[in-house]
Design an enzyme around this catalytic site. Structure first.
Site, PDB file in Angstrom:
ATOM      1  N   ARG A 170     -17.707 -28.024  -5.045  1.00 13.12           N
ATOM      2  CA  ARG A 170     -18.433 -28.407  -3.828  1.00 13.12           C
ATOM      3  C   ARG A 170     -19.273 -27.240  -3.314  1.00 13.12           C
ATOM      4  O   ARG A 170     -18.804 -26.087  -3.300  1.00 13.12           O
ATOM      5  CB  ARG A 170     -17.446 -28.847  -2.743  1.00 13.12           C
ATOM      6  CG  ARG A 170     -16.737 -30.130  -3.109  1.00 13.12           C
ATOM      7  CD  ARG A 170     -15.908 -30.685  -1.962  1.00 13.12           C
ATOM      8  NE  ARG A 170     -14.958 -31.633  -2.476  1.00 13.12           N
ATOM      9  CZ  ARG A 170     -15.249 -32.872  -2.873  1.00 13.12           C
ATOM     10  NH1 ARG A 170     -16.491 -33.317  -2.761  1.00 13.12           N
ATOM     11  NH2 ARG A 170     -14.316 -33.671  -3.364  1.00 13.12           N
ATOM     12  N   ASP A 171     -20.494 -27.573  -2.892  1.00 12.88           N
ATOM     13  CA  ASP A 171     -21.370 -26.556  -2.314  1.00 12.88           C
ATOM     14  C   ASP A 171     -20.768 -26.057  -0.998  1.00 12.88           C
ATOM     15  O   ASP A 171     -20.267 -26.841  -0.185  1.00 12.88           O
ATOM     16  CB  ASP A 171     -22.768 -27.148  -2.079  1.00 12.88           C
ATOM     17  CG  ASP A 171     -23.805 -26.074  -1.849  1.00 12.88           C
ATOM     18  OD1 ASP A 171     -24.680 -25.903  -2.722  1.00 12.88           O
ATOM     19  OD2 ASP A 171     -23.750 -25.401  -0.788  1.00 12.88           O
ATOM     20  N   VAL A 188     -29.352 -18.777  -6.216  1.00 18.79           N
ATOM     21  CA  VAL A 188     -28.308 -18.281  -7.127  1.00 18.79           C
ATOM     22  C   VAL A 188     -28.849 -18.402  -8.547  1.00 18.79           C
ATOM     23  O   VAL A 188     -29.161 -19.514  -9.001  1.00 18.79           O
ATOM     24  CB  VAL A 188     -26.989 -19.064  -6.966  1.00 18.79           C
ATOM     25  CG1 VAL A 188     -25.964 -18.581  -7.990  1.00 18.79           C
ATOM     26  CG2 VAL A 188     -26.436 -18.912  -5.548  1.00 18.79           C
ATOM     27  N   HIS A 227     -27.871 -24.342 -12.257  1.00 23.60           N
ATOM     28  CA  HIS A 227     -26.988 -25.345 -11.659  1.00 23.60           C
ATOM     29  C   HIS A 227     -27.788 -26.562 -11.233  1.00 23.60           C
ATOM     30  O   HIS A 227     -28.967 -26.470 -10.912  1.00 23.60           O
ATOM     31  CB  HIS A 227     -26.216 -24.763 -10.466  1.00 23.60           C
ATOM     32  CG  HIS A 227     -27.094 -24.142  -9.428  1.00 23.60           C
ATOM     33  ND1 HIS A 227     -27.626 -22.872  -9.566  1.00 23.60           N
ATOM     34  CD2 HIS A 227     -27.553 -24.612  -8.258  1.00 23.60           C
ATOM     35  CE1 HIS A 227     -28.359 -22.589  -8.513  1.00 23.60           C
ATOM     36  NE2 HIS A 227     -28.349 -23.635  -7.704  1.00 23.60           N
ATOM     37  N   HIS A 233     -27.755 -29.696  -8.510  1.00 27.97           N
ATOM     38  CA  HIS A 233     -27.175 -30.204  -7.260  1.00 27.97           C
ATOM     39  C   HIS A 233     -27.000 -31.715  -7.360  1.00 27.97           C
ATOM     40  O   HIS A 233     -27.929 -32.420  -7.799  1.00 27.97           O
ATOM     41  CB  HIS A 233     -28.124 -29.948  -6.087  1.00 27.97           C
ATOM     42  CG  HIS A 233     -28.343 -28.510  -5.740  1.00 27.97           C
ATOM     43  ND1 HIS A 233     -27.767 -27.914  -4.635  1.00 27.97           N
ATOM     44  CD2 HIS A 233     -29.089 -27.546  -6.338  1.00 27.97           C
ATOM     45  CE1 HIS A 233     -28.161 -26.646  -4.565  1.00 27.97           C
ATOM     46  NE2 HIS A 233     -28.973 -26.399  -5.585  1.00 27.97           N
TER      47      HIS A 233
HETATM   48  P1  AMP Z   1     -29.967 -22.867  -5.099  1.00 27.69           P
HETATM   49  O1  AMP Z   1     -30.615 -22.584  -3.770  1.00 27.69           O
HETATM   50  O2  AMP Z   1     -30.520 -24.051  -5.818  1.00 27.69           O
HETATM   51  O3  AMP Z   1     -29.913 -21.621  -5.953  1.00 27.69           O
HETATM   52  O4  AMP Z   1     -28.477 -23.297  -4.758  1.00 27.69           O
HETATM   53  C1  AMP Z   1     -27.454 -22.403  -4.589  1.00 27.69           C
HETATM   54  C2  AMP Z   1     -26.363 -23.136  -3.834  1.00 27.69           C
HETATM   55  O5  AMP Z   1     -25.160 -22.419  -3.980  1.00 27.69           O
HETATM   56  C3  AMP Z   1     -26.644 -23.277  -2.337  1.00 27.69           C
HETATM   57  O6  AMP Z   1     -26.703 -24.663  -1.989  1.00 27.69           O
HETATM   58  C4  AMP Z   1     -25.447 -22.574  -1.707  1.00 27.69           C
HETATM   59  O7  AMP Z   1     -25.002 -23.201  -0.538  1.00 27.69           O
HETATM   60  C5  AMP Z   1     -24.412 -22.618  -2.808  1.00 27.69           C
HETATM   61  N1  AMP Z   1     -23.405 -21.581  -2.761  1.00 27.69           N
HETATM   62  C6  AMP Z   1     -23.600 -20.253  -2.536  1.00 27.69           C
HETATM   63  N2  AMP Z   1     -22.424 -19.605  -2.597  1.00 27.69           N
HETATM   64  C7  AMP Z   1     -21.465 -20.528  -2.887  1.00 27.69           C
HETATM   65  C8  AMP Z   1     -20.045 -20.485  -3.077  1.00 27.69           C
HETATM   66  N3  AMP Z   1     -19.360 -19.335  -2.996  1.00 27.69           N
HETATM   67  N4  AMP Z   1     -19.400 -21.651  -3.345  1.00 27.69           N
HETATM   68  C9  AMP Z   1     -20.080 -22.809  -3.429  1.00 27.69           C
HETATM   69  N5  AMP Z   1     -21.416 -22.906  -3.250  1.00 27.69           N
HETATM   70  C10 AMP Z   1     -22.100 -21.793  -2.990  1.00 27.69           C
END
Ligand code: AMP
Length: 114
Positions: free
Chosen positions: A29-30, A96, A100, A102
């Site tokens: 989960r995000d 990140v 990945h 979503h």
């Molecule tokens: P993106 O912006 O597409 O790179 O998505 C990165 C996602 O990772 C964001 O929606 C963040 O909320 C999520 N995220 C960052 N750190 C964590 C974590 N420790 N556990 C779960 N989700 C995370």
């Protein structure tokens, strides 16, 4: 690529709410959900962005999509619907740098793209 936050989750060095795992993928989960269901599907092999995935890894991308669809079916929202999206680099909103996908669901999502 250097070690990523998601690699630490894969190695259980930092906690996450893991909802699915197999030999090549993990899903959790995000931490900042944008919908009632917001799950990240992540290959264990750490490609930084979609640009870094070689042709030989096409099957991995297929698995990523099908794992998300299977999760939607298992959780009962496949018919009501869901959204899959992948951000790439700065203009795509990627934060990140470990590939990945979503999965967003649980409410009607608007059709705004930008
Ligand atoms: P993106 O912006 O597409 O790179 O998505 C990165 C996602 O990772 C964001 O929606 C963040 O909320 C999520 N995220 C960052 N750190 C964590 C974590 N420790 N556990 C779960 N989700 C995370």
């Amino acid at each position: 690529m250097s070690d990523s936050l998601f690699s630490k989750i894969i190695r259980r060095e930092i906690p996450a709410d893991i909802v699915f795992e197999d030999d090549r993928l993990i899903a959790f989960r995000d931490i900042h959900p944008q919908a009632p269901v917001h799950v990240l599907f992540v290959p264990k092999q750490p490609h930084a962005t979609l640009n870094d995935v070689p042709d030989g890894e096409a099957e991995l991308l297929g698995r990523l999509l099908l794992a998300a669809a299977a999760y939607a079916k298992r959780e009962g929202f496949a018919e009501s619907g869901y959204r899959l999206l992948m951000n790439c680099n700065h203009d795509g909103g990627q934060t990140v740098f470990h590939l990945h996908l979503h999965l967003l669901a649980g409410r009607a999502l608007d059709s705004h793209f930008g």
